[in-house]
Design an enzyme around this catalytic site. Sequence first.
Site, PDB file in Angstrom:
ATOM      1  N   ARG A  13     -18.572   4.421  79.545  1.00  0.00           N
ATOM      2  CA  ARG A  13     -17.375   4.461  78.456  1.00  0.00           C
ATOM      3  C   ARG A  13     -16.280   5.500  78.594  1.00  0.00           C
ATOM      4  NH1 ARG A  13     -20.361   3.286  72.965  1.00  0.00           N
ATOM      5  NH2 ARG A  13     -22.306   4.037  74.478  1.00  0.00           N
ATOM      6  N   ASP A 100     -25.623  15.138  76.042  1.00  0.00           N
ATOM      7  CA  ASP A 100     -24.221  14.667  75.412  1.00  0.00           C
ATOM      8  C   ASP A 100     -24.415  14.802  74.106  1.00  0.00           C
ATOM      9  OD1 ASP A 100     -26.174  12.713  74.736  1.00  0.00           O
ATOM     10  OD2 ASP A 100     -25.255  10.892  75.435  1.00  0.00           O
ATOM     11  N   ASN A 223     -19.711   9.688  73.717  1.00  0.00           N
ATOM     12  CA  ASN A 223     -19.879   8.318  74.646  1.00  0.00           C
ATOM     13  C   ASN A 223     -18.610   7.989  75.218  1.00  0.00           C
ATOM     14  OD1 ASN A 223     -22.463   7.699  74.278  1.00  0.00           O
ATOM     15  ND2 ASN A 223     -21.930   7.367  72.157  1.00  0.00           N
ATOM     16  N   LYS A 347       2.667  40.919  88.952  1.00  0.00           N
ATOM     17  CA  LYS A 347       1.328  40.399  89.656  1.00  0.00           C
ATOM     18  C   LYS A 347       0.716  41.531  90.487  1.00  0.00           C
ATOM     19  CE  LYS A 347       0.750  39.850  93.619  1.00  0.00           C
ATOM     20  NZ  LYS A 347       1.082  39.189  95.126  1.00  0.00           N
TER      21      LYS A 347
HETATM   22  C1  UD1 Z   1     -31.713   6.959  71.112  1.00  0.00           C
HETATM   23  C2  UD1 Z   1     -32.976   6.646  70.376  1.00  0.00           C
HETATM   24  C3  UD1 Z   1     -32.496   6.463  68.721  1.00  0.00           C
HETATM   25  C4  UD1 Z   1     -31.642   7.320  68.187  1.00  0.00           C
HETATM   26  C5  UD1 Z   1     -30.435   7.778  69.210  1.00  0.00           C
HETATM   27  C6  UD1 Z   1     -29.558   8.817  68.885  1.00  0.00           C
HETATM   28  C7  UD1 Z   1     -34.537   5.982  71.596  1.00  0.00           C
HETATM   29  C8  UD1 Z   1     -35.661   4.712  72.146  1.00  0.00           C
HETATM   30  N1  UD1 Z   1     -33.803   5.863  70.696  1.00  0.00           N
HETATM   31  O1  UD1 Z   1     -30.956   5.821  71.154  1.00  0.00           O
HETATM   32  O2  UD1 Z   1     -33.747   6.126  67.917  1.00  0.00           O
HETATM   33  O3  UD1 Z   1     -30.828   7.066  66.907  1.00  0.00           O
HETATM   34  O4  UD1 Z   1     -30.708   7.982  70.648  1.00  0.00           O
HETATM   35  O5  UD1 Z   1     -28.327   8.941  69.516  1.00  0.00           O
HETATM   36  O6  UD1 Z   1     -34.761   7.089  72.012  1.00  0.00           O
HETATM   37  N2  UD1 Z   1     -31.225   8.934  78.580  1.00  0.00           N
HETATM   38  C9  UD1 Z   1     -31.871   9.054  79.664  1.00  0.00           C
HETATM   39  N3  UD1 Z   1     -32.518   8.145  80.226  1.00  0.00           N
HETATM   40  C10 UD1 Z   1     -32.557   6.949  79.786  1.00  0.00           C
HETATM   41  C11 UD1 Z   1     -32.016   6.503  78.512  1.00  0.00           C
HETATM   42  C12 UD1 Z   1     -31.310   7.489  78.047  1.00  0.00           C
HETATM   43  O7  UD1 Z   1     -31.835  10.321  80.220  1.00  0.00           O
HETATM   44  O8  UD1 Z   1     -33.478   6.047  80.543  1.00  0.00           O
HETATM   45  C13 UD1 Z   1     -30.584   9.736  77.581  1.00  0.00           C
HETATM   46  C14 UD1 Z   1     -28.984   9.695  77.593  1.00  0.00           C
HETATM   47  O9  UD1 Z   1     -28.245  10.152  78.585  1.00  0.00           O
HETATM   48  C15 UD1 Z   1     -28.534  10.437  76.272  1.00  0.00           C
HETATM   49  C16 UD1 Z   1     -29.985  10.126  75.502  1.00  0.00           C
HETATM   50  O10 UD1 Z   1     -30.953  10.041  76.496  1.00  0.00           O
HETATM   51  O11 UD1 Z   1     -28.356  11.537  76.418  1.00  0.00           O
HETATM   52  C17 UD1 Z   1     -29.855   9.052  74.318  1.00  0.00           C
HETATM   53  O12 UD1 Z   1     -29.680   7.903  75.012  1.00  0.00           O
HETATM   54  P1  UD1 Z   1     -28.809   6.800  74.463  1.00  0.00           P
HETATM   55  O13 UD1 Z   1     -29.095   5.714  75.209  1.00  0.00           O
HETATM   56  O14 UD1 Z   1     -27.560   7.277  74.040  1.00  0.00           O
HETATM   57  O15 UD1 Z   1     -29.542   6.466  72.927  1.00  0.00           O
HETATM   58  P2  UD1 Z   1     -30.474   5.318  72.648  1.00  0.00           P
HETATM   59  O16 UD1 Z   1     -31.497   4.735  73.459  1.00  0.00           O
HETATM   60  O17 UD1 Z   1     -29.322   4.045  72.370  1.00  0.00           O
END
Ligand code: UD1
Length: 454
Positions: A13, A100, A223, A347
């Site tokens: 995004r 992030d 994001n 400079k």
């Molecule tokens: C996650 C949490 C959710 C919380 C939210 C807060 C889980 C299952 N859910 O949601 O409860 O409210 O964060 O923002 O943990 N990332 C990886 N590898 C992956 C997936 C994610 O490195 O396979 C990293 C992303 O880069 C990011 C962070 O983990 O920095 C969170 O991932 P994101 O997809 O934003 O969060 P959710 O899984 O939706």
Amino acid sequence: MEVIVLAAGQGKRMRSVLPKVLQPLAAKPLLGHVLDTARALQARRIVVVYGHGGEVVRDALDAPDLAWARQDPPQGTGHAVQQAMPLIEDGDTALILYGDVPLIGVPTLQRLMAAAGDSRLALLTVRMDDPTGYGRILRDAAGQVTRIVEEKDASPDERRVGEVNTGILAAPVARLRHWLAKLKNDNAQREYYLTDIIAMAVADGLEVVTTAPDAFEETLGVNNKTQLAELERIHQRNIARGLTDAGVTVIDPARLDVRGELVCGQDVEIDVNCIFEGRVELADGVRVGANCVLKNATIGAGTRIAPFSQIEDTTMGAACVIGPYARTRPGTVLGEDVHLGNFVEVKNSTIANHSKANHLAYVGDADIGQRVNVGAGTITCNYDGANKFRTIIEDDVFIGSDTQLVAPVRVGRGATLGAGTTLSKDAPAGELTVSRAKQISIPGWKRPVKAKKA
Ligand code: UD1
Ligand code: CA
């Protein structure tokens, strides 16, 4: 403490070729902010979980104190943490951060770590009016956390819960390892959820505690570019607040940008729309006018920089008067009470105490002594198209307006150069040197007149 930073998410995004965690906040990559925070916590080890295409991330931020674990393809936050586990040791507490979520603060994390101790699972949670999209914190009648349910797996009742998971948590490494091995992806997103370890901890009889951040903004993630811009403003407002709390006069805290480190003495005043990059030090009583850009600069006490000046890789002594519209480039070293006026560019030069170049001049690759007056329109011709040469101007020299100094050339102490001189040989000390065509007047000369049309 072992820190695991999750940074394998895709970040589509952002609509950018630059990976999300390398997007700059105050000129530093988002992930760089998180790593510096981890460093401030004196982590024993920092493991970054990076994903597809993440070699750019690794190349940009690699350092001796970092370990890297690749997660490809990403299969959820639990799967991400699993990739880091071979790199960390039992017997310590693991702190999980997101690459992030850049504004997370050291005091908040210290409280979270204290709450975890060495035997508890500690979650950083916040209450939100609109919790849409976040994992909800579920508690029993006694208020004890029982589990976290993701939005997509939650019942309508569970979705009404306003306390959400920020994703940041701390847990004993050995326990974490044990729980991660048991994760399943039988959920709405077919992901291995890190959040499933909470119910496992409760089942194991481990205490699960929650803490809140010092400020809600600390838990905001990025994001898209809109959120990035919002966090930039929050971050800058916090920096401005730190400066005003320390006694700096910031004319409008909403119009200040610090993209690095700004160190100020007492009674410093900063007018609107100034940008500070790299490391900038302003000594006591420095005043910076509107719309100035200062990068890697040390400014002496009482120096005044008037509007629209650009100062880079420069050291200035006390009581200088600079600008408006002055430009100092890398390698500029000014003594005390040096004046640079409008449209003066310096400079790779040193200018000693009490010397002045007040209007329209180029001073490049020069060493100027004390009490020198550089007249309007003076230019050091330092470049012959291939090589650069130095100009030496000794103490108490007076350089008349519109003079060109063709380097290498030296002007002896106390010399005067007449206006319009093109100096191509050294000028002796104490004497007037002038190179100028003799002025003549032609008596009876008439201006041409337009020929009459026939
Ligand atoms: C996650 C949490 C959710 C919380 C939210 C807060 C889980 C299952 N859910 O949601 O409860 O409210 O964060 O923002 O943990 N990332 C990886 N590898 C992956 C997936 C994610 O490195 O396979 C990293 C992303 O880069 C990011 C962070 O983990 O920095 C969170 O991932 P994101 O997809 O934003 O969060 P959710 O899984 O939706
Ligand atoms: Ca997800």
